[in-house]
Scaffold this motif. Structure first.
Motif, PDB file in Angstrom:
ATOM      1  N   TYR A 162      72.273 111.239  82.336  1.00  0.00           N
ATOM      2  CA  TYR A 162      71.243 111.180  81.491  1.00  0.00           C
ATOM      3  C   TYR A 162      69.911 111.081  82.295  1.00  0.00           C
ATOM      4  CZ  TYR A 162      74.412 109.690  78.408  1.00  0.00           C
ATOM      5  OH  TYR A 162      75.754 109.127  77.903  1.00  0.00           O
ATOM      6  N   LEU A 163      69.477 112.265  81.903  1.00  0.00           N
ATOM      7  CA  LEU A 163      67.675 112.564  82.148  1.00  0.00           C
ATOM      8  C   LEU A 163      66.434 112.177  80.837  1.00  0.00           C
ATOM      9  CD1 LEU A 163      66.065 114.241  84.500  1.00  0.00           C
ATOM     10  CD2 LEU A 163      66.769 116.529  83.262  1.00  0.00           C
ATOM     11  N   GLY A 164      65.986 111.695  81.177  1.00  0.00           N
ATOM     12  CA  GLY A 164      64.679 111.160  79.995  1.00  0.00           C
ATOM     13  C   GLY A 164      62.958 111.923  81.230  1.00  0.00           C
ATOM     14  N   PHE A 165      62.747 112.058  79.836  1.00  0.00           N
ATOM     15  CA  PHE A 165      61.193 112.306  80.658  1.00  0.00           C
ATOM     16  C   PHE A 165      60.048 111.485  79.966  1.00  0.00           C
ATOM     17  CE2 PHE A 165      63.417 116.409  81.491  1.00  0.00           C
ATOM     18  CZ  PHE A 165      62.568 116.678  82.672  1.00  0.00           C
ATOM     19  N   VAL A 192      54.903 109.933  74.309  1.00  0.00           N
ATOM     20  CA  VAL A 192      56.729 109.754  73.712  1.00  0.00           C
ATOM     21  C   VAL A 192      57.655 109.446  74.903  1.00  0.00           C
ATOM     22  CG1 VAL A 192      56.457 112.168  73.613  1.00  0.00           C
ATOM     23  CG2 VAL A 192      57.974 111.227  72.440  1.00  0.00           C
ATOM     24  N   SER A 193      58.961 109.358  74.694  1.00  0.00           N
ATOM     25  CA  SER A 193      60.256 109.342  75.445  1.00  0.00           C
ATOM     26  C   SER A 193      60.906 109.969  75.070  1.00  0.00           C
ATOM     27  CB  SER A 193      60.631 107.816  75.374  1.00  0.00           C
ATOM     28  OG  SER A 193      61.281 107.970  76.200  1.00  0.00           O
ATOM     29  N   LEU A 194      60.809 111.092  75.373  1.00  0.00           N
ATOM     30  CA  LEU A 194      62.072 112.218  75.535  1.00  0.00           C
ATOM     31  C   LEU A 194      63.257 111.812  76.026  1.00  0.00           C
ATOM     32  CD1 LEU A 194      60.023 115.204  75.949  1.00  0.00           C
ATOM     33  CD2 LEU A 194      59.753 114.567  73.941  1.00  0.00           C
ATOM     34  N   ALA A 195      64.074 111.304  75.264  1.00  0.00           N
ATOM     35  CA  ALA A 195      65.450 110.749  75.581  1.00  0.00           C
ATOM     36  C   ALA A 195      66.937 111.437  75.622  1.00  0.00           C
ATOM     37  CB  ALA A 195      65.502 109.399  74.791  1.00  0.00           C
ATOM     38  N   SER A 196      67.337 111.262  76.777  1.00  0.00           N
ATOM     39  CA  SER A 196      69.020 111.798  76.185  1.00  0.00           C
ATOM     40  C   SER A 196      69.344 113.340  76.612  1.00  0.00           C
ATOM     41  CB  SER A 196      69.346 111.581  75.350  1.00  0.00           C
ATOM     42  OG  SER A 196      69.517 110.078  75.087  1.00  0.00           O
ATOM     43  N   ASN A 197      67.941 113.930  77.600  1.00  0.00           N
ATOM     44  CA  ASN A 197      67.967 115.168  77.924  1.00  0.00           C
ATOM     45  C   ASN A 197      69.402 115.097  78.785  1.00  0.00           C
ATOM     46  OD1 ASN A 197      67.974 117.740  78.175  1.00  0.00           O
ATOM     47  ND2 ASN A 197      65.922 117.688  78.211  1.00  0.00           N
TER      48      ASN A 197
END
Lengths: 220, 220
Positions: A162-165, A192-197
């Protein structure tokens, strides 16, 4: 490339599974230890360039052991200091090695959430912000790196999915490319946590115009 | 007082030590489950008012088991949804129980940092901010509660030692009283984790004029 390694006081369950092997396999690596992290390094027989902490949760024997394994004088602080142990040891690393290229910090996650959040948000503290792009936090499931405004290509770690920003501040004009869920020039008014990319390939691209971003590569 | 309990998908190592006992001791408690949290509840034989998730990491048998233990139709989402599982199950709890007084969320910490940070920062998401003062995140070492501007008296939890104030946004006029390290009307321009404070007595006091704060009671 000059890499410095730091162990701070988080629970050992959160360290990478091969943590002890990493230390033993690289006897020339440079280590610094903060608080219970310094105790753990000393117990592993690891020489430290510096050690510091309030050592509130340590015995006198543990502190004496740390002192023996520290190549510079052990710094003891009162618990009511203005900086966290992680911030202090990071500043110390930079004092000792102003030419450092990378700082890898272990032990910054798990356990107390106030500590974990302080370790992530030191990225926005005046006096540390410029150093943070050289910092990498590593635990058993996550690698965290920090970015100031710019355009970046990042490389997938082989064991991560996973890649989180994580936007630590308001962020302007965020673009995410070569990822499963791309974005095109979007503003964010709050952290904000842009999770699960996820990566689509071995590299991904992102860019932004203002603010600070932490990139988190992780696995289940 | 109507208390709703939610289990989301964090690792079981981070659940309170007495988690299973809590479930078994309160058979009338209302539970909802998200993703692997719903699987765990079903495996414990716990009836759920609702369950949802993408169930990406679950087998067909696990999903069928969740379906049997969910009193309302299981909601399956695609992974690329706009809200996290925790946000979705919290909204669902509020739909089913608009008169709820408190929501206790377990399984929100540990493991992936992008998830943990999303679970903390949902407090600043439009549409959830008003509900967050009713939310309590509980794990094996931490209790997190959320506050909008105002003046508050908080009570020490018997098993906790440390008191952290995590400023999720810029905060104006923060005052901390009856604590080891007091503050008097201080402004903060960035999110920051004021870690490692302590109660002086059974209660502490804090107040602030704008922003949002998470209070973290924790132990080593």
């Amino acid at each position: 490339m000059k890499q410095i390694n730091i162990l701070v006081g988080g629970p050992k369950e959160n360290l990478p599974q091969d943590f002890i092997t990493r230390i033993q396999a690289n006897p020339k690596a440079i280590w610094l230890g903060a608080d219970y992290g310094a105790v753990r390094l000393a117990q592993l027989g690891c020489q430290m360039a510096a050690a510091l902490g309030d050592f509130d949760s340590s015995t006198a024997e543990e502190v004496a052991l740390v002192s023996r394994f520290s190549q510079t004088k052990l710094q003891r602080f009162k618990p009511e200091k203005d900086y966290t142990d992680t911030e202090l040891i990071l500043k110390r690393a930079y004092e000792l090695y102003p030419d450092l290229d990378e700082v890898v910090i272990y032990g910054a996650t798990g356990g107390r959430l106030d500590h974990l959040l302080a370790n992530i948000f030191m990225a926005t503290r005046p006096g540390l912000a410029d150093l943070m792009p050289k910092v990498r936090l590593i635990d058993c499931q996550n690698t965290v790196t920090f970015y100031q405004p710019g355009s970046y290509t990042i490389t997938k770690e082989a064991d991560k999915k996973y890649l989180g920003f994580f936007l630590l501040t308001p962020v302007k004009a965020l673009t995410l490319g070569k990822v499963k869920y791309p974005l095109q020039v979007v503003d964010f008014a709050y952290p904000v946590s842009l999770a699960s990319n996820e990566f689509l390939d071995q590299t991904a691209h992102f860019a932004f115009e203002s603010g600070m971003i932490a990139v988190i590569q992780s696995k289940d």
